[in-house]
Design an enzyme around this catalytic site. Structure first.
Site, PDB file in Angstrom:
ATOM      1  N   LYS A  83       0.802  -1.235   0.000  1.00 31.70           N
ATOM      2  CA  LYS A  83       0.000   0.000   0.000  1.00 31.70           C
ATOM      3  C   LYS A  83       0.834   1.283   0.000  1.00 31.70           C
ATOM      4  CE  LYS A  83      -4.239  -1.833   2.040  1.00 31.70           C
ATOM      5  NZ  LYS A  83      -5.241  -1.725   3.103  1.00 31.70           N
ATOM      6  N   ASP A 119     -10.186   2.570   1.842  1.00 32.11           N
ATOM      7  CA  ASP A 119     -10.330   2.084   3.229  1.00 32.11           C
ATOM      8  C   ASP A 119     -10.811   3.238   4.114  1.00 32.11           C
ATOM      9  OD1 ASP A 119      -9.338  -0.492   2.718  1.00 32.11           O
ATOM     10  OD2 ASP A 119      -7.270   0.152   3.036  1.00 32.11           O
TER      11      ASP A 119
END
Ligand code: NAD
Length: 293
Positions: A83, A119
């Site tokens: 990420k 997210d």
């Protein structure tokens, strides 16, 4: 007039490719959510698992991105351990991705690569819908890792007054507190859990404690009182020891499904340009009965 069933490929149907790059992702429910939502909307949407555990040797991330882009992918989800690394391979970042320094969704468009963090929005949307009106004046966050970072930024974006951050890794807690403070939300690193619980209106678990393979709780359930709202983002299983204890004490609770579903809802919209149906994507998420360890 004859109508073909929506889920069967028909001539002229819009085809779209997406996928997930990461490690240990074989049990992820994200592919099923995207495939089912695509089928329901009449898209020929394929969603591949690009699992580095299944690759020998593991190609560099840059090569995996190049390949997907060359093959005409609309986009990719990115998860552990990439990420942060992926940011260096992108052309533009959304504001949320830049704030967090983490990307979980890449969109290929017009020869460019755009990085997003769904997210962040996923947690915020799950909280907004699942615990409407929750008092955010002082929130105790357990866990300052990757997911804890998304939660902290989402809480800040949702108007949290102050975030109390606890992590057994003090450096992680300090780094996140600094990060949040830089965006104007008050943050404090805490280690006295009894005092922090007394002050907090709500508690979020973003540690892995409570997962099937890590049973237990990151806070002594005896410190919960009925006025706390309690959220656990662990989703294997959805019903953690913390949530069970909280409900027994009469707390309002929220499990990890909202964050997982809404990160996919927003990613679907980014990949396809079409609005996703959250209830339908949640139904797919909940259709899994197994509890991967
Ligand atoms: P991570 O390893 O990056 O971070 C976990 C943090 O928790 C670490 O900083 C660690 O020091 C801390 N920690 C562990 N045990 C602790 C304890 N007992 N007390 C205090 N701190 C403790 O992991 P992550 O990527 O942030 O993920 C955390 C969990 O969140 C995962 O296990 C997963 O179950 C869940 N998750 C859920 C979603 C969702 O969509 N619902 C998304 C991502 C992650």
């Amino acid at each position: 007039m004859h109508h073909a069933p929506e889920t069967l490929p028909t001539t002229g149907q819009r085809a779209l490719r997406a996928g997930l790059i990461g490690q240990g992702i074989q049990k992820s429910r994200t592919p099923a959510m995207h495939r089912a939502e695509g089928a329901a909307q009449g898209l020929a949407l394929s969603y591949d698992l690009i699992d580095i555990d299944r690759m020998m040797p593991v190609p560099p991330l840059s090569q995996m991105l190049d390949t997907a882009e060359a093959q005409g992918f609309a986009g990719l989800n990115i998860t552990y351990p990439f990420k942060k690394e992926v940011i260096g391979l992108l052309d533009e970042l959304s504001e949320n991705a830049r704030k967090m320094g983490a990307v979980n969704t890449v969109v290929f468009r017009d020869g460019k690569r755009f990085g997003h963090n769904t997210d962040f929005w996923g947690f915020a949307e799950g909280l907004r819908r699942g615990l409407p009106g929750a008092d955010l004046s002082e929130v105790l966050l357990l866990g300052a890792g990757g997911a804890g970072g998304a939660v902290a930024h989402a809480l800040a974006g949702a108007g949290a007054g102050k975030i109390l951050i606890a992590d057994q890794n003090l450096r992680a807690a300090i780094a996140l507190a600094k990060d949040i403070a830089a965006y104007g939300t008050r943050a404090e690193v805490v280690s006295d859990m009894a005092e922090a619980a007394r002050r907090a209106k709500g508690i979020v678990n973003a540690t892995p404690m409570g997962m099937a393979k890590l049973p237990g709780t990151a806070i002594d359930p005896a410190l919960l009182n009925p006025d706390h709202w309690v959220c656990d983002i662990v989703y294997f299983p959805l019903e953690t020891a913390l949530l069970a204890a909280a409900r027994m004490r009469g707390c309002r609770t929220l499990n990890g499904s909202g964050m997982a579903v809404f990160q996919a809802v927003r990613a679907f919209e980014l990949f396809t340009g079409l609005a996703a149906d959250p209830a339908r994507m949640r139904a797919t998420f909940e259709s899994f009965t197994e509890t991967p360890a």
